[in-house]
Design a protein around this motif. Structure first.
Motif, PDB file in Angstrom:
ATOM      1  N   GLU A  12      30.140 -31.416  69.070  1.00  0.00           N
ATOM      2  CA  GLU A  12      30.532 -31.118  67.841  1.00  0.00           C
ATOM      3  C   GLU A  12      31.469 -31.899  66.836  1.00  0.00           C
ATOM      4  O   GLU A  12      32.376 -32.607  67.675  1.00  0.00           O
ATOM      5  N   VAL A  13      31.165 -31.767  65.561  1.00  0.00           N
ATOM      6  CA  VAL A  13      31.827 -32.591  64.805  1.00  0.00           C
ATOM      7  C   VAL A  13      32.210 -31.640  63.510  1.00  0.00           C
ATOM      8  O   VAL A  13      31.488 -30.644  63.384  1.00  0.00           O
ATOM      9  N   ASN A  61      22.042 -29.826  65.590  1.00  0.00           N
ATOM     10  CA  ASN A  61      21.633 -30.282  64.168  1.00  0.00           C
ATOM     11  C   ASN A  61      21.995 -29.165  63.213  1.00  0.00           C
ATOM     12  O   ASN A  61      21.935 -28.106  63.555  1.00  0.00           O
ATOM     13  N   LYS A  85      27.306 -28.499  65.052  1.00  0.00           N
ATOM     14  CA  LYS A  85      26.986 -28.101  66.314  1.00  0.00           C
ATOM     15  C   LYS A  85      25.501 -28.733  66.477  1.00  0.00           C
ATOM     16  O   LYS A  85      24.795 -27.692  65.925  1.00  0.00           O
ATOM     17  N   ILE A 124      24.930 -40.591  65.261  1.00  0.00           N
ATOM     18  CA  ILE A 124      24.701 -39.411  64.573  1.00  0.00           C
ATOM     19  C   ILE A 124      23.846 -39.791  63.142  1.00  0.00           C
ATOM     20  O   ILE A 124      24.229 -40.891  62.721  1.00  0.00           O
ATOM     21  N   THR A 142      27.418 -35.976  71.649  1.00  0.00           N
ATOM     22  CA  THR A 142      28.353 -35.570  70.611  1.00  0.00           C
ATOM     23  C   THR A 142      28.129 -33.962  70.435  1.00  0.00           C
ATOM     24  O   THR A 142      27.158 -33.602  70.233  1.00  0.00           O
ATOM     25  N   LEU A 147      22.953 -34.562  65.349  1.00  0.00           N
ATOM     26  CA  LEU A 147      23.756 -35.011  66.360  1.00  0.00           C
ATOM     27  C   LEU A 147      23.069 -35.481  67.673  1.00  0.00           C
ATOM     28  O   LEU A 147      22.076 -35.073  67.885  1.00  0.00           O
ATOM     29  N   ASN A 148      23.735 -36.496  68.700  1.00  0.00           N
ATOM     30  CA  ASN A 148      23.178 -36.964  69.667  1.00  0.00           C
ATOM     31  C   ASN A 148      23.437 -36.173  70.771  1.00  0.00           C
ATOM     32  O   ASN A 148      24.334 -35.218  70.648  1.00  0.00           O
TER      33      ASN A 148
END
Length: 87
Positions: A31-32, A52, A50, A10, A29, A25-26
């Motif tokens: 969701e962060v 970018n 979620k 990330i 991934t 995000l890659n």
């Protein structure tokens, strides 16, 4: 621009940041949760991300903060980095 690269790929930039922090995000991934806290540990910003996204930091004063990257599914801490707010 100075990018913060987290161990799971990330990218978060720029650092130092003025008003907006960009998060990429890659593809692996989904969701962060991004959490910005002051040095005492008080949470100032907490947002789900979620894909970018952009985190608004214009309400923060100049100084050093901690950026916590959390797993959105279980809330566990993935990694913590320092960010600088400089306007």
């Amino acid at each position: 621009e100075n990018k913060l690269i987290f161990k799971n790929g990330i990218h978060i930039y720029p650092n130092p940041v003025a008003d907006y922090l960009n998060v990429e995000l890659n593809s692996e991934t989904a969701e962060v949760i991004l959490q910005v806290s002051d040095i005492s540990g008080k949470t100032l910003i907490k947002e789900k991300c979620k894909g970018n996204c952009i985190v608004k930091t214009q309400n923060l004063n100049n100084g050093m903060y901690l950026l916590h990257l959390l797993n959105a599914s279980d809330g566990k801490n993935i990694e913590v980095k320092k960010i600088i707010i400089a306007k």
